[in-house]
Scaffold this motif. Sequence first.
Motif, PDB file in Angstrom:
ATOM      1  N   ARG A   1       1.697  -8.932   0.978  1.00 47.27           N
ATOM      2  CA  ARG A   1       0.791  -8.697   2.108  1.00 47.27           C
ATOM      3  C   ARG A   1       1.597  -8.350   3.380  1.00 47.27           C
ATOM      4  O   ARG A   1       2.602  -8.549   3.580  1.00 47.27           O
ATOM      5  N   SER A   2       0.755  -7.424   4.224  1.00 50.43           N
ATOM      6  CA  SER A   2       1.301  -7.105   5.387  1.00 50.43           C
ATOM      7  C   SER A   2       0.254  -7.132   6.593  1.00 50.43           C
ATOM      8  O   SER A   2      -0.698  -7.054   6.312  1.00 50.43           O
ATOM      9  N   ASN A   3       0.667  -6.587   7.796  1.00 47.39           N
ATOM     10  CA  ASN A   3      -0.327  -6.681   8.885  1.00 47.39           C
ATOM     11  C   ASN A   3      -0.257  -5.030   9.280  1.00 47.39           C
ATOM     12  O   ASN A   3      -0.463  -4.887  10.574  1.00 47.39           O
ATOM     13  N   TYR A   4      -0.044  -4.313   8.460  1.00 46.16           N
ATOM     14  CA  TYR A   4      -0.032  -2.803   8.896  1.00 46.16           C
ATOM     15  C   TYR A   4      -1.280  -1.986   9.091  1.00 46.16           C
ATOM     16  O   TYR A   4      -1.287  -1.081   9.709  1.00 46.16           O
TER      17      TYR A   4
ATOM     18  N   VAL B   1      -3.397  -8.330   4.879  1.00 47.24           N
ATOM     19  CA  VAL B   1      -3.893  -8.071   3.511  1.00 47.24           C
ATOM     20  C   VAL B   1      -2.860  -7.449   2.646  1.00 47.24           C
ATOM     21  O   VAL B   1      -1.784  -7.042   2.863  1.00 47.24           O
ATOM     22  N   SER B   2      -3.011  -7.656   1.259  1.00 45.19           N
ATOM     23  CA  SER B   2      -2.196  -6.764   0.332  1.00 45.19           C
ATOM     24  C   SER B   2      -2.144  -5.374   0.485  1.00 45.19           C
ATOM     25  O   SER B   2      -3.172  -4.663   0.861  1.00 45.19           O
ATOM     26  N   PHE B   3      -1.030  -4.597   0.028  1.00 42.04           N
ATOM     27  CA  PHE B   3      -1.121  -3.248   0.134  1.00 42.04           C
ATOM     28  C   PHE B   3      -2.283  -2.811  -0.847  1.00 42.04           C
ATOM     29  O   PHE B   3      -2.715  -1.649  -0.302  1.00 42.04           O
ATOM     30  N   ARG B   4      -2.556  -3.249  -1.898  1.00 39.04           N
ATOM     31  CA  ARG B   4      -3.838  -2.618  -2.762  1.00 39.04           C
ATOM     32  C   ARG B   4      -4.834  -2.652  -1.908  1.00 39.04           C
ATOM     33  O   ARG B   4      -5.977  -1.786  -1.965  1.00 39.04           O
TER      34      ARG B   4
END
Length: 354
Positions: free
Chosen positions: A312-315, A323-326
């Motif tokens: 998960r990230s906040n990008y 959210v997860s990258f997927r």
Amino acid sequence: MNGRTPLRGRKNLFGFGGVFISFLYVYERGAKIGVQNNCVIIESDNLKRTLPIEGIENVIIFGDTSLSSNCVKHFMERDINLTWLSNQGQFYGRLESTRSVNIYRQRRQFACGEDEEFCLTLGKKIIGAKVKNQITILRRYQRNRPQSSAQASIDAMNKLLPIINKAECREELMGYEGNAARHYYQALGSLVEQEFSFSGRSRQPPRDPFNSLLSFAYTLLMYDVYTAVVNRGLNPYASFLHSIRNGHPALCSDLMEEWRPVLADSLALYVTSKGIIKREHFEKPAQEGGVYLDKQASKIYIAEYEKKVRSRSNYINYVDYSVSFRRAIEMQCQRLAHAVEEGNPDIYQPVVIR
């Protein structure tokens, strides 16, 4: 796909492949897949595995696996997408339901694809984000490689960023992207472990182990994006940036650009720097003319890819939660769909990592 936690007992790779959240990978040669009593059954070489069908949304097959007609019917009824790849990751085709097809959205997509201003504005956003993300990856890995310097390449790429925003057509824009890519891969070759060093990008087929890792990761990423595009009712072959050609999902190539450094390049750097993938994990089939991961190492690499896309990230800057990258890829596809329906490329906000 939706960020669920892994199904109990399926975190690790199995003889037939692996299940991660809703993705099932099957790489055992000659495997047979069927459905019985709401379970997917995979058989090969006196081995048999049974998995609840409710937990599966995507199946990726490598090599000569076969499916029963009953299995195909259940996959279509449940909107389970099936992707066929060769043992080396070459795309053969897909089996998917048509329930997500949105012809009205696709008509808008085709119209926007003929609008040069829409395409150029969107393309500048995507390529600008890609180059920024490439620079970030180079800076991260340069910290741990004091004996190597990517600074000259980073400086050259930074100088290209304002020029990218001044491009007057897509052809000019892609020319700048090509210039940035040459600087990037030159620097990348100096930052990898010495046994994986390479002189430039080679594709079909990959001529060295690190290029092989890049190509494999790009293939996995391509069909993650493909699934997200189709699920949002967009046409994966109608692009805004890359040239269209028969049989090539050019829109997926568009949307992959901002993710390549983030998910694929960083993965190849990680597995080689940590010794997860070693030089001896590669083979060179005489009939292929390229360099490829062996079967066991492919399983390991796919497992690492799944860890990456599930992290998960906040990008995503238009939501205030991680959210997860997927999931982020899905959200970006939805964002593009909104931009298409409104005819406004400024709605699309590419992902830029920090």
